[in-house]
Design a protein around this motif. Structure first.
Motif, PDB file in Angstrom:
ATOM      1  N   HIS A 101       0.818  -1.210   0.000  1.00  0.00           N
ATOM      2  CA  HIS A 101       0.000   0.000   0.000  1.00  0.00           C
ATOM      3  C   HIS A 101       0.855   1.266   0.000  1.00  0.00           C
ATOM      4  N   GLU A 102       0.335   2.323  -0.619  1.00  0.00           N
ATOM      5  CA  GLU A 102       1.065   3.594  -0.718  1.00  0.00           C
ATOM      6  C   GLU A 102       1.428   4.166   0.647  1.00  0.00           C
ATOM      7  N   THR A 103       0.526   4.006   1.620  1.00  0.00           N
ATOM      8  CA  THR A 103       0.791   4.576   2.947  1.00  0.00           C
ATOM      9  C   THR A 103       2.001   3.908   3.597  1.00  0.00           C
ATOM     10  N   THR A 104       2.132   2.594   3.401  1.00  0.00           N
ATOM     11  CA  THR A 104       3.293   1.878   3.933  1.00  0.00           C
ATOM     12  C   THR A 104       4.566   2.340   3.237  1.00  0.00           C
ATOM     13  N   HIS A 105       4.504   2.500   1.919  1.00  0.00           N
ATOM     14  CA  HIS A 105       5.665   2.987   1.165  1.00  0.00           C
ATOM     15  C   HIS A 105       6.157   4.313   1.731  1.00  0.00           C
ATOM     16  N   MET A 106       5.237   5.259   1.955  1.00  0.00           N
ATOM     17  CA  MET A 106       5.634   6.598   2.388  1.00  0.00           C
ATOM     18  C   MET A 106       6.281   6.595   3.758  1.00  0.00           C
ATOM     19  N   ILE A 107       5.719   5.825   4.694  1.00  0.00           N
ATOM     20  CA  ILE A 107       6.321   5.791   6.030  1.00  0.00           C
ATOM     21  C   ILE A 107       7.698   5.139   5.971  1.00  0.00           C
ATOM     22  N   CYS A 108       7.827   4.045   5.224  1.00  0.00           N
ATOM     23  CA  CYS A 108       9.131   3.402   5.086  1.00  0.00           C
ATOM     24  C   CYS A 108      10.143   4.352   4.465  1.00  0.00           C
ATOM     25  N   ARG A 109       9.712   5.088   3.440  1.00  0.00           N
ATOM     26  CA  ARG A 109      10.622   6.025   2.780  1.00  0.00           C
ATOM     27  C   ARG A 109      11.070   7.120   3.751  1.00  0.00           C
ATOM     28  N   GLN A 110      10.150   7.598   4.574  1.00  0.00           N
ATOM     29  CA  GLN A 110      10.508   8.607   5.566  1.00  0.00           C
ATOM     30  C   GLN A 110      11.505   8.040   6.580  1.00  0.00           C
ATOM     31  N   LEU A 111      11.284   6.816   7.028  1.00  0.00           N
ATOM     32  CA  LEU A 111      12.213   6.186   7.972  1.00  0.00           C
ATOM     33  C   LEU A 111      13.596   6.016   7.353  1.00  0.00           C
ATOM     34  N   MET A 112      13.626   5.688   6.075  1.00  0.00           N
ATOM     35  CA  MET A 112      14.899   5.475   5.384  1.00  0.00           C
ATOM     36  C   MET A 112      15.725   6.752   5.288  1.00  0.00           C
ATOM     37  N   GLY A 113      15.048   7.897   5.366  1.00  0.00           N
ATOM     38  CA  GLY A 113      15.750   9.177   5.299  1.00  0.00           C
ATOM     39  C   GLY A 113      16.153   9.728   6.657  1.00  0.00           C
ATOM     40  N   MET A 114      15.904   8.960   7.727  1.00  0.00           N
ATOM     41  CA  MET A 114      16.202   9.425   9.085  1.00  0.00           C
ATOM     42  C   MET A 114      17.408   8.681   9.654  1.00  0.00           C
ATOM     43  N   ASP A 115      18.054   9.319  10.606  1.00  0.00           N
ATOM     44  CA  ASP A 115      19.109   8.656  11.376  1.00  0.00           C
ATOM     45  C   ASP A 115      18.437   8.066  12.616  1.00  0.00           C
ATOM     46  N   LEU A 116      18.218   6.768  12.612  1.00  0.00           N
ATOM     47  CA  LEU A 116      17.472   6.106  13.688  1.00  0.00           C
ATOM     48  C   LEU A 116      18.368   5.450  14.732  1.00  0.00           C
ATOM     49  N   LYS A 117      19.649   5.589  14.606  1.00  0.00           N
ATOM     50  CA  LYS A 117      20.561   4.934  15.533  1.00  0.00           C
ATOM     51  C   LYS A 117      20.248   5.322  16.972  1.00  0.00           C
ATOM     52  N   GLY A 118      19.982   4.312  17.798  1.00  0.00           N
ATOM     53  CA  GLY A 118      19.721   4.549  19.212  1.00  0.00           C
ATOM     54  C   GLY A 118      18.321   5.031  19.540  1.00  0.00           C
ATOM     55  N   LYS A 119      17.447   5.138  18.536  1.00  0.00           N
ATOM     56  CA  LYS A 119      16.102   5.684  18.763  1.00  0.00           C
ATOM     57  C   LYS A 119      15.155   4.609  19.296  1.00  0.00           C
ATOM     58  N   ARG A 120      14.209   5.050  20.114  1.00  0.00           N
ATOM     59  CA  ARG A 120      13.152   4.175  20.636  1.00  0.00           C
ATOM     60  C   ARG A 120      11.873   4.473  19.853  1.00  0.00           C
ATOM     61  N   VAL A 121      11.279   3.442  19.291  1.00  0.00           N
ATOM     62  CA  VAL A 121      10.181   3.595  18.325  1.00  0.00           C
ATOM     63  C   VAL A 121       8.902   2.980  18.885  1.00  0.00           C
ATOM     64  N   LEU A 122       7.777   3.636  18.597  1.00  0.00           N
ATOM     65  CA  LEU A 122       6.455   3.109  18.919  1.00  0.00           C
ATOM     66  C   LEU A 122       5.693   2.915  17.614  1.00  0.00           C
ATOM     67  N   ASP A 123       5.168   1.703  17.394  1.00  0.00           N
ATOM     68  CA  ASP A 123       4.408   1.375  16.187  1.00  0.00           C
ATOM     69  C   ASP A 123       2.953   1.156  16.594  1.00  0.00           C
ATOM     70  N   CYS A 124       2.089   2.128  16.279  1.00  0.00           N
ATOM     71  CA  CYS A 124       0.688   2.113  16.710  1.00  0.00           C
ATOM     72  C   CYS A 124      -0.179   1.436  15.646  1.00  0.00           C
ATOM     73  N   GLY A 125      -0.923   0.414  16.032  1.00  0.00           N
ATOM     74  CA  GLY A 125      -1.683  -0.356  15.053  1.00  0.00           C
ATOM     75  C   GLY A 125      -0.729  -1.108  14.155  1.00  0.00           C
ATOM     76  N   CYS A 126       0.104  -1.963  14.744  1.00  0.00           N
ATOM     77  CA  CYS A 126       1.284  -2.484  14.052  1.00  0.00           C
ATOM     78  C   CYS A 126       0.987  -3.449  12.911  1.00  0.00           C
ATOM     79  N   GLY A 127      -0.209  -4.070  12.868  1.00  0.00           N
ATOM     80  CA  GLY A 127      -0.539  -4.952  11.752  1.00  0.00           C
ATOM     81  C   GLY A 127       0.411  -6.125  11.642  1.00  0.00           C
TER      82      GLY A 127
END
Length: 300
Positions: free
Chosen positions: A143-169
Motif C-alpha cells: 500500500h502507498e501509505t506503507t511505502h511513504m512511512i518506510c521512505r521517511q524512515l529510510m531518510g532518518m538517522d534512527l541509531k539509538g532511537k526508541r520507536v512506537l508502532d501504533c496499530g502495528c498490523g
C-alpha cells in the motif's frame, strides 16, 4: 475483530459520486471501501461505526439529482488475506535518495514474502531486506501509505532511537525501523491476530529481541512515560484524531510523529489537532491520493 459491511447504492452512479461519498462517510468510522457497479461498500469496526454520522453525510450529499441508500450487515468473519497467503506477492522495492550533505548512502528497501525473492538487485547502495508473512493483518508493504512511512524512515538517522508502532498490523514499520538502526520498538494492535503476526515476523527478521508487542488500543500507552523518539501510526483518520493525545503523552521533546492511512484532504484536520496538542507539523508526503504527515514535538 468484528466489522460491519455497509452497502451504499448511488443513483446515478459515477466515479465522482463514489469518490465524494467515500470522503464524506469516513466520519462514520469506515476504514476501507470497495467500489461496486452501483456504488460503494464500506467496512467499519462494529465498535467504531457511527450510523448517525453516515445518515448526516448522505443527507447533505452535494451532488444535485443523486440519491443514496444503504444497507448494513455483519461482514463475513474470514481470513481477508487468504488469497495473499496462498499466492504471495512479487518483491516490492522502496527507494530513498539520501542527501549527500548527511553523508548517508542511498537506500533500497526490499519487502518480500519469503517465496518470491528478488532475482537481481541492481542498486549500488545500502539494501535492507524485510520478509513479511501476513496472517489476517494489514501491512504487506503493497500500500502507498506503507511505502511513504518506510521512505521517511529510510531518510532518518534512527541509531539509538526508541520507536512506537501504533496499530502495528504485520509489524512491517517497526521491523523496518529496527533494521535501519533503531534501538528498540514497542508495537500494539487491537487485533490479537495482528499482534501475534507481528511477533512472528519479528522472529523471521531476527529482531524479536528488540521488538515488544502488546494487544489493545491506545489505552495500553497509559503506563508509559515520555520515552519514544519516533512514533508511527498508519491508521484511518478518525482513530488518529482520537488517539493523537495518547501519542503525544509518550513522546520525548523533539520526537517525530509520522502519520498515514488517510487522504490528502484530511491533512488540515490532523495538523490542526496536532497543533492543539503542542506539536508542530513540518512536512507532508503524497502518493496518489494518499498522504503522510510528519510532525514534531516542541521542546518543553
Amino acid at each position: 475483530m468484528k466489522y460491519y459491511e455497509v452497502n451504499m447504492t448511488i443513483e446515478p452512479c459515477s466515479q465522482d459520486a463514489q469518490d465524494l461519498l467515500a470522503a464524506l462517510t469516513a466520519e462514520a468510522g469506515m476504514e476501507t471501501f470497495e467500489e461496486t457497479e452501483t456504488g460503494l461498500k464500506g467496512y467499519a469496526q462494529q465498535q467504531l461505526f457511527d450510523e448517525e454520522s453516515l445518515q448526516q453525510a448522505i443527507s447533505v450529499f452535494p451532488m444535485d439529482g443523486v440519491t443514496i441508500s444503504y444497507t448494513i450487515c455483519e461482514a463475513e468473519d474470514k481470513d481477508w488475506n487468504e488469497q495473499w497467503e496462498q499466492e504471495g506477492f512479487e518483491p516490492i522495492e522502496v527507494r530513498c535518495k539520501m542527501d549527500d550533505v548527511r553523508g548517508m548512502e542511498d537506500r533500497l528497501l526490499v519487502i518480500h514474502d519469503g517465496r518470491h525473492l528478488p532475482s537481481d538487485i541492481s542498486h549500488p547502495t545500502s539494501t535492507i531486506m524485510i520478509e513479511i508473512d501476513a496472517h489476517m493483518a494489514f501491512g504487506t508493504g503493497t500500500h502507498e501509505t506503507t511505502h511513504m512511512i518506510c521512505r521517511q524512515l529510510m531518510g532518518m538517522d534512527l541509531k539509538g532511537k526508541r520507536v512506537l508502532d501504533c496499530g502495528c498490523g504485520t509489524g512491517i514499520l517497526g521491523i523496518c525501523a529496527l533494521k535501519l538502526g533503531a534501538e528498540s520498538c514497542i508495537g500494539y494492535d487491537i487485533d490479537e491476530w495482528s499482534a501475534d503476526n507481528t511477533r512472528h515476523n519479528a522472529v523471521i527478521n531476527q529482531v524479536d529481541n528488540r521488538l515488544k508487542v502488546l494487544c489493545g488500543d491506545a489505552s495500553v500507552l497509559k503506563g508509559f512515560g515520555t520515552e519514544f523518539d519516533v512514533v508511527l501510526a498508519n491508521i484511518n483518520r478518525n482513530i488518529l484524531l482520537q488517539d493523537m493525545e495518547h501519542f503525544t503523552n509518550v513522546m520525548v521533546p523533539e520526537a517525530t510523529l509520522i502519520l498515514s492511512g488517510f487522504y490528502l484532504s484530511d491533512c488540515k484536520l490532523l495538523e490542526e489537532k496536532a497543533t492543539s496538542l503542542g506539536l508542530r507539523p513540518i512536512a507532508v508526503m503524497t502518493e496518489g491520493d494518499w498522504a503522510c504527515c510528519i510532525i514534531e514535538k516542541e521542546m518543553e
